[in-house]
Design a protein around this motif. Structure first.
Motif, mmCIF file in Angstrom:
data_model
loop_
_atom_site.group_PDB
_atom_site.id
_atom_site.type_symbol
_atom_site.label_atom_id
_atom_site.label_comp_id
_atom_site.label_asym_id
_atom_site.label_seq_id
_atom_site.Cartn_x
_atom_site.Cartn_y
_atom_site.Cartn_z
ATOM 1 N N PHE A 1 -0.093 5.902 2.196
ATOM 2 C CA PHE A 1 -0.689 4.689 1.658
ATOM 3 C C PHE A 1 -1.754 5.071 0.632
ATOM 4 O O PHE A 1 -2.372 6.113 0.752
ATOM 5 N N ALA B 1 -6.455 -0.772 2.896
ATOM 6 C CA ALA B 1 -5.488 -0.040 3.725
ATOM 7 C C ALA B 1 -6.158 0.587 4.942
ATOM 8 O O ALA B 1 -5.555 0.654 6.011
ATOM 9 N N PHE C 1 0.808 -1.213 0.000
ATOM 10 C CA PHE C 1 0.000 0.000 0.000
ATOM 11 C C PHE C 1 0.843 1.267 0.000
ATOM 12 O O PHE C 1 0.378 2.327 -0.377
#
Length: 179
Positions: A66, A79, A28
């Motif tokens: 992310f 995420a 991520f």
């Protein structure tokens, strides 16, 4: 002409990195700060002169950005959920809960955090770690789940800020599984 003259020397590129949190590769992460060390220097005035003396060192907060994903199988690529689990494993719970955040819980939740700059060798294509920073005793400072705006069609970015006691540097080893 390049500023380096040896064919065996190449610069390190910003876009060649991997991040490991809790010992696992994190897909991520789209950007990360490298560690920064600052000194709390002091200045003293004696008669009509100023003298500077070194102070205590301090490792500064690191920010990870992310990008979140959506769609089939998103349980494995969410995420937002991942960051919530990090906070929960650190001991955070909504005010109705009974858990408490502690340094040890946070360190255990994050596990080993590594920032690795990588390159591919020109002979054999092996992926080599050219520089690695390992954060010692990382704890969560903040988590942000980004912002939304009708006038922006960019990706939603989340941020995780970590504090840590210090960082260790190493270099010149192969990435696991790269031979």
């Amino acid at each position: 002409m390049s500023f380096w003259t040896s064919p065996n020397v190449t610069p390190k590129f910003k876009d060649r990195f991997v991040v490991k949190i809790a010992g696992s590769l994190n897909i991520f992460v789209i950007s990360v700060d490298k560690p920064t060390l600052t000194f709390d220097n002091k200045e003293y005035k004696m008669i009509n002169h100023h003298f500077k003396y070194p102070g205590l060192p301090k490792w500064n907060t690191i920010k990870f950005s992310f990008v979140d994903m959506n769609g089939e199988g998103s349980d494995n690529v969410d995420a937002a959920k991942y960051l919530l689990e990090l906070a929960s494993n650190s001991g955070y719970e909504n005010p109705t809960g009974q858990k408490s955040v502690s340094k040890q819980n946070s360190i255990d939740a994050l596990g080993e955090v590594q920032i690795q700059q990588i390159s591919t060798s020109q002979t054999g294509g092996k992926i080599k770690v050219t520089e690695e920073w390992k954060l010692i005793n990382p704890i969560i400072k903040s988590i942000s789940w980004g912002s939304l705006a009708y006038g922006d069609d960019g990706l939603v970015e989340y941020t995780l800020e970590l504090d840590y006691d210090y960082a260790e540097h190493s270099a010149g080893h192969n990435i696991q599984g790269s031979g």
